[in-house]
Design a protein around this motif. Sequence first.
Motif, PDB file in Angstrom:
ATOM      1  N   GLN A 264       2.212  -1.872  -7.727  1.00  0.00           N
ATOM      2  CA  GLN A 264       1.391  -0.667  -7.754  1.00  0.00           C
ATOM      3  C   GLN A 264       1.691   0.588  -7.932  1.00  0.00           C
ATOM      4  O   GLN A 264       3.128   0.282  -8.126  1.00  0.00           O
ATOM      5  CB  GLN A 264       1.341  -0.328  -5.844  1.00  0.00           C
ATOM      6  N   ARG A 265       1.278   1.142  -7.684  1.00  0.00           N
ATOM      7  CA  ARG A 265       1.862   2.682  -9.083  1.00  0.00           C
ATOM      8  C   ARG A 265       2.010   4.270  -7.892  1.00  0.00           C
ATOM      9  O   ARG A 265       0.844   3.872  -7.480  1.00  0.00           O
ATOM     10  CB  ARG A 265       1.450   2.457 -10.543  1.00  0.00           C
ATOM     11  N   PHE A 266       2.549   4.868  -8.379  1.00  0.00           N
ATOM     12  CA  PHE A 266       2.349   6.305  -8.308  1.00  0.00           C
ATOM     13  C   PHE A 266       2.838   7.261  -9.188  1.00  0.00           C
ATOM     14  O   PHE A 266       3.724   6.594  -9.445  1.00  0.00           O
ATOM     15  CB  PHE A 266       2.871   6.487  -6.337  1.00  0.00           C
TER      16      PHE A 266
ATOM     17  N   GLU B  83       0.575  -1.405   0.121  1.00  0.00           N
ATOM     18  CA  GLU B  83       0.083  -0.246  -0.347  1.00  0.00           C
ATOM     19  C   GLU B  83       1.313   1.419  -0.359  1.00  0.00           C
ATOM     20  O   GLU B  83       1.517   1.258   0.513  1.00  0.00           O
ATOM     21  CB  GLU B  83      -0.540   0.002   1.645  1.00  0.00           C
ATOM     22  N   VAL B  84       0.582   1.900  -0.894  1.00  0.00           N
ATOM     23  CA  VAL B  84       1.802   3.326  -1.267  1.00  0.00           C
ATOM     24  C   VAL B  84       0.306   4.770  -0.153  1.00  0.00           C
ATOM     25  O   VAL B  84      -0.283   4.155  -0.871  1.00  0.00           O
ATOM     26  CB  VAL B  84       1.675   3.587  -2.575  1.00  0.00           C
TER      27      VAL B  84
ATOM     28  N   THR C  59       4.128  -2.900   3.939  1.00  0.00           N
ATOM     29  CA  THR C  59       4.317  -3.462   3.017  1.00  0.00           C
ATOM     30  C   THR C  59       4.616  -5.101   3.880  1.00  0.00           C
ATOM     31  O   THR C  59       5.208  -5.159   4.646  1.00  0.00           O
ATOM     32  CB  THR C  59       4.702  -4.048   1.615  1.00  0.00           C
TER      33      THR C  59
ATOM     34  N   LEU D 127       5.918  -0.315  -7.713  1.00  0.00           N
ATOM     35  CA  LEU D 127       6.626  -1.023  -7.260  1.00  0.00           C
ATOM     36  C   LEU D 127       6.177  -2.398  -7.249  1.00  0.00           C
ATOM     37  O   LEU D 127       4.363  -2.893  -6.916  1.00  0.00           O
ATOM     38  CB  LEU D 127       6.225  -1.206  -5.462  1.00  0.00           C
TER      39      LEU D 127
ATOM     40  N   ASP E  89       1.620   7.476   0.351  1.00  0.00           N
ATOM     41  CA  ASP E  89       2.148   8.349   0.299  1.00  0.00           C
ATOM     42  C   ASP E  89       1.805   9.085  -2.013  1.00  0.00           C
ATOM     43  O   ASP E  89       2.403   8.422  -2.506  1.00  0.00           O
ATOM     44  CB  ASP E  89       3.527   9.703   0.421  1.00  0.00           C
ATOM     45  N   GLU E  90       0.767   9.563  -1.983  1.00  0.00           N
ATOM     46  CA  GLU E  90       0.554   9.315  -3.845  1.00  0.00           C
ATOM     47  C   GLU E  90       0.782  10.900  -4.560  1.00  0.00           C
ATOM     48  O   GLU E  90       0.558  11.838  -2.908  1.00  0.00           O
ATOM     49  CB  GLU E  90      -0.664   9.091  -4.212  1.00  0.00           C
TER      50      GLU E  90
ATOM     51  N   VAL F 151       9.075   8.996   0.154  1.00  0.00           N
ATOM     52  CA  VAL F 151       7.589   8.250  -0.380  1.00  0.00           C
ATOM     53  C   VAL F 151       7.217   7.203   0.615  1.00  0.00           C
ATOM     54  O   VAL F 151       8.508   5.946   0.843  1.00  0.00           O
ATOM     55  CB  VAL F 151       7.216   7.475  -1.607  1.00  0.00           C
ATOM     56  N   ARG F 152       6.131   6.574   1.156  1.00  0.00           N
ATOM     57  CA  ARG F 152       6.485   6.139   2.331  1.00  0.00           C
ATOM     58  C   ARG F 152       5.120   4.421   2.038  1.00  0.00           C
ATOM     59  O   ARG F 152       4.047   4.581   1.247  1.00  0.00           O
ATOM     60  CB  ARG F 152       5.039   6.421   3.899  1.00  0.00           C
ATOM     61  N   VAL F 153       5.888   3.071   1.985  1.00  0.00           N
ATOM     62  CA  VAL F 153       4.969   2.421   1.747  1.00  0.00           C
ATOM     63  C   VAL F 153       4.777   1.025   2.826  1.00  0.00           C
ATOM     64  O   VAL F 153       5.882   1.091   3.287  1.00  0.00           O
ATOM     65  CB  VAL F 153       5.721   1.761   0.281  1.00  0.00           C
TER      66      VAL F 153
END
Length: 497
Positions: A134-136, A39-40, A64, A120, A42-43, A60-62
């Motif tokens: 997952q993408r941002f 889960e990202v 997982t 990611l 910060d988007e 960026v915080r992830v």
Amino acid sequence: DSAVMAGGMRTALVQGVSEDQTLPLDFRVSQEGYERFIEVLDEDIEVPNYGEYGKRTFDVRVKTNVPFTVKIPAEKRWVFHETQQIGDILNRGARPRVITLRFTWDNNSRPEERETEVELTPDTEGEGAPLEPQRFSIRQGAAEEIVPGVKGDSLTIIAIYRSMNSDVHPDFTEKMANWPGVTLWEATDDEVEEHPELLGRVRKFQIKFVYTQEDIPFEFQYLTAAEEISVFSCANKQFKSLSTGPYICMLEQLKSLQIFSFGLVELHEDFTKLKNLEALDLSGNNFNEIPAILTPENFPKLKYLDLAGNRRPSALGNLNETPRDPEEWGGLWKTPMTGYNGQNVQNLLKWENLEYLNLSNNYMQGTLPNITKYTAGFPKWQAGDQYRYRWDSKKIDPETGKKGVWEMHDIPAQLVGQPKILPNATRFSVNLNYLNGRLPDWVLYHPMLLRWAPETLIFNQERWNDKNGRISGFTNVPENPDYYYEWYPEQIPDEIE
């Protein structure tokens, strides 16, 4: 602990009993597993178009519980992930962790916004159904559009100072005419009469004491009225391996270019577009060899070429004993004296238009090429040819209308038929290298030899061993110029006569 993944459950039995009890007290603890996920947190990241070097970062915080890799499209590589051992952080089995990813970014000098997507990709091989990446997105603001002109030149210079992190910059609240290192085209300049659009634009620009890890920046291409540009001294240049890049190569009107002590190891392939260059100073950089594109065919108007002091470490002593990797020497040490690879000294010696060639204070090795009348590729001195004998600062040059003209003198008869090497060079220097062997006749009997101050600028070599263990220094340095005056009696000083 947290070793259970989704779909699994485990139960523990805990028993407690006191001294006066006969039966234990039981209770059970059950633990469900975690789902695998990324889960990202910060988007929609946004960054400005400019930031100082070393401060262009964002996190960026992830969240997982599976390892993953970070992927950025190569064609949009203005964002860079600082490599992290992500798997080492996931040290609690299936229990989720929050990982902070650190990214850096390049400045955007273009007048358009740009965007890239970071992916990611989970590494879940052999652990059930694969997880979706997952993408941002990351968006960057546009720079102010630069239009060639007076205003465009001022914006360009401000942007260059920002991109190159110069320690010494003008007070930009002042008029551009008052900025140090900037010379503008004025109404009294002859060129302005024919091209009035030049008035007030930048004619000469120098930036010095910069701190950059990047090639010559994008903004230089907008200085389309400049005749002279100087980029002077980049901090810690000995540790850098930079290129000119393509942008400064767009300034085809340039007559003089100095990139001094910057950390260059390469000239971009488009550098040959600078056909109007008359002076090129690449001294103090990190070239291991003379760039192959430096030929009279590529730069037909060039008269001044400086490649001195291209040493990374300032002194190595004996080259056959130093622990430094040769690839870290610089100093043109790979340049052969002869050969056919397009990067040898012999190619420079064919350059008839050169008036100044400086190869001093490098790690060049071997013997100066023994070029004779039988050596292919060199023109020959002809009967009736003349050489530059004396500079007369009072006479008017009929071509330019300015004071200063060379007084010419006939070559000696002995020179007829000999190779015509650097016939117009009033300065040729190769001192403080690791050269050895015999001085060739083209040096000892060159019409300009005494003007070259040979005792200092040619004969004087380092007193160390070269890479092959040979001691530097020439074996036939003349004790006095008497032999020379027999060929050139007109050069005998008045006091000797």
